[in-house]
Design a protein around this motif. Structure first.
Motif, PDB file in Angstrom:
ATOM      1  N   ALA A 139      17.658 -44.621  -4.404  1.00 49.99           N
ATOM      2  CA  ALA A 139      17.819 -46.044  -4.080  1.00 49.99           C
ATOM      3  C   ALA A 139      19.187 -46.338  -3.479  1.00 49.99           C
ATOM      4  O   ALA A 139      19.336 -47.303  -2.718  1.00 49.99           O
ATOM      5  N   GLU A 140      20.197 -45.527  -3.814  1.00 51.71           N
ATOM      6  CA  GLU A 140      21.551 -45.771  -3.317  1.00 51.71           C
ATOM      7  C   GLU A 140      21.774 -45.268  -1.893  1.00 51.71           C
ATOM      8  O   GLU A 140      22.776 -45.606  -1.267  1.00 51.71           O
ATOM      9  N   LEU A 141      20.869 -44.435  -1.389  1.00 53.85           N
ATOM     10  CA  LEU A 141      21.050 -43.915  -0.030  1.00 53.85           C
ATOM     11  C   LEU A 141      21.033 -45.047   0.980  1.00 53.85           C
ATOM     12  O   LEU A 141      20.170 -45.947   0.924  1.00 53.85           O
ATOM     13  N   PRO A 142      21.947 -45.040   1.948  1.00 56.41           N
ATOM     14  CA  PRO A 142      21.930 -46.083   2.978  1.00 56.41           C
ATOM     15  C   PRO A 142      20.760 -45.911   3.935  1.00 56.41           C
ATOM     16  O   PRO A 142      20.137 -44.851   4.010  1.00 56.41           O
ATOM     17  N   HIS A 143      20.466 -46.942   4.652  1.00 55.18           N
ATOM     18  CA  HIS A 143      19.404 -46.915   5.655  1.00 55.18           C
ATOM     19  C   HIS A 143      19.659 -45.770   6.637  1.00 55.18           C
ATOM     20  O   HIS A 143      20.767 -45.601   7.142  1.00 55.18           O
TER      21      HIS A 143
END
Length: 318
Positions: free
Chosen positions: A119-123
């Motif tokens: 969930a923390e990964l950026p777009h």
């Protein structure tokens, strides 16, 4: 005390990766404790040699076991230790899966030097995996991510991550735990998010069918609850076309005598939404486990999943 003080010497055929050697040495220690003389025959398989292409394009995960089976056939070794998820659903004539051992953690692990969770990964972040199963499940969770191929043994994959080629990678938790690399795990996926591969986390021991003495000697190493669950999982894949390397997940859990089996199939091209299926029933025998797996495969096909003839193979060696 040894169960059999004068058994014939045994040779275990194994791949030479650090994880494969750990697995073979684990079996070696258990057999030695029972009075056997056991040595290892390290081998490099074709699957280990081909690192520039997806295994789906060169023959699937069976490439990790073929050379080991040849060693069994010509007598250089008497047994081979495999990660069960790398073992094809149909073994060649004359070979048998003589033992399924107690399972390690079957789940997938999220590994990243920077981010604590998916969930923390950026777009647009880059996630490494060469498993089509993981690819379709990741796409279902985060369609904005870039999924890039990742080949090599466990240490090679971690090195590529540390070199900055990926923002994160997804690996089997079992391999990391067996090698004492638990600290690299940032998050372990819940199976409701990332359904594991059939047999993931379990070790299987393959022998020649005629070696009844070996089958008997390996019986004490078997773990029946694991054998039942992985049999159901593998039956899903077998029923979908006989391949262990397609964009398919299957995971079972045993609660008393009730086996709960979940499966998912996805289209790597994203043309068909993720298809999920579930079934549960009383399972006391391998035949009942097979039947439950076949029922789940029927559900998947009814939901639009395509069998091996229409689906690309996947590859996951770790």
């Amino acid at each position: 005390m040894p169960v059999n003080p004068h058994p014939s010497p045994l040779v275990i055929a194994t791949r030479e990766s650090r994880l494969a050697l750990w697995q073979a040495e684990h079996v070696q220690a258990l057999l030695r404790a029972r009075g056997h003389t056991v040595s290892l025959l390290g081998m490099t398989t074709l699957g280990d040699q081909i690192l520039d292409r997806s295994l789906s394009k060169v023959g699937g995960k069976g490439l990790f076991v073929k050379e080991l089976e040849t060693a069994l056939q010509d007598g250089r070794a008497q047994l081979a230790v495999h990660s069960l998820k790398d073992v094809p659903m149909e073994l060649p004539e004359g070979f048998a899966l003589a033992c399924v051992m107690e399972r390690e953690d079957p789940r997938d692990a999220f590994v990243s030097p920077t981010f604590a969770s998916l969930a923390e990964l950026p777009h647009g972040a880059v996630v490494g995996t060469s498993s089509l199963r993981r690819q379709v499940l990741l796409q279902a969770l985060r369609p904005d991510l870039r999924i890039e191929p990742l080949r090599g043994n466990l240490d090679t994959r971690l090195r590529k991550l540390d070199e900055g080629q990926y923002d994160a990678i997804v690996l089997a938790a079992a391999g990391l735990k067996r090698l004492g690399l638990d600290a690299r795990i940032r998050t372990i996926f819940d199976p409701t998010e990332m359904l594991p591969a059939a047999g993931q986390g379990a070790l299987g021991i393959e022998v020649r069918t005629a070696r009844y003495d070996l089958i008997e000697a390996l019986a004490p190493l078997a773990h029946w609850p694991t054998w039942l669950t992985v049999t159901a999982e593998r039956a899903v894949s077998r029923s979908m076309g006989g391949s262990c390397s397609m964009p398919l997940a299957a995971h079972a859990r045993l609660e008393g005598d009730q086996l709960h089996l979940d499966a998912a199939w996805g289209d790597p091209e994203g043309r068909i939404p993720l298809v999920r299926a579930h079934a549960a029933g009383t399972v006391l025998t391998l035949e009942q486990a097979n039947a439950l797996g076949q029922a789940v495969a029927t559900q998947l096909r009814a939901g639009g999943a395509i069998g091996v003839a229409g689906a690309a193979d996947s590859a996951s060696a770790g």
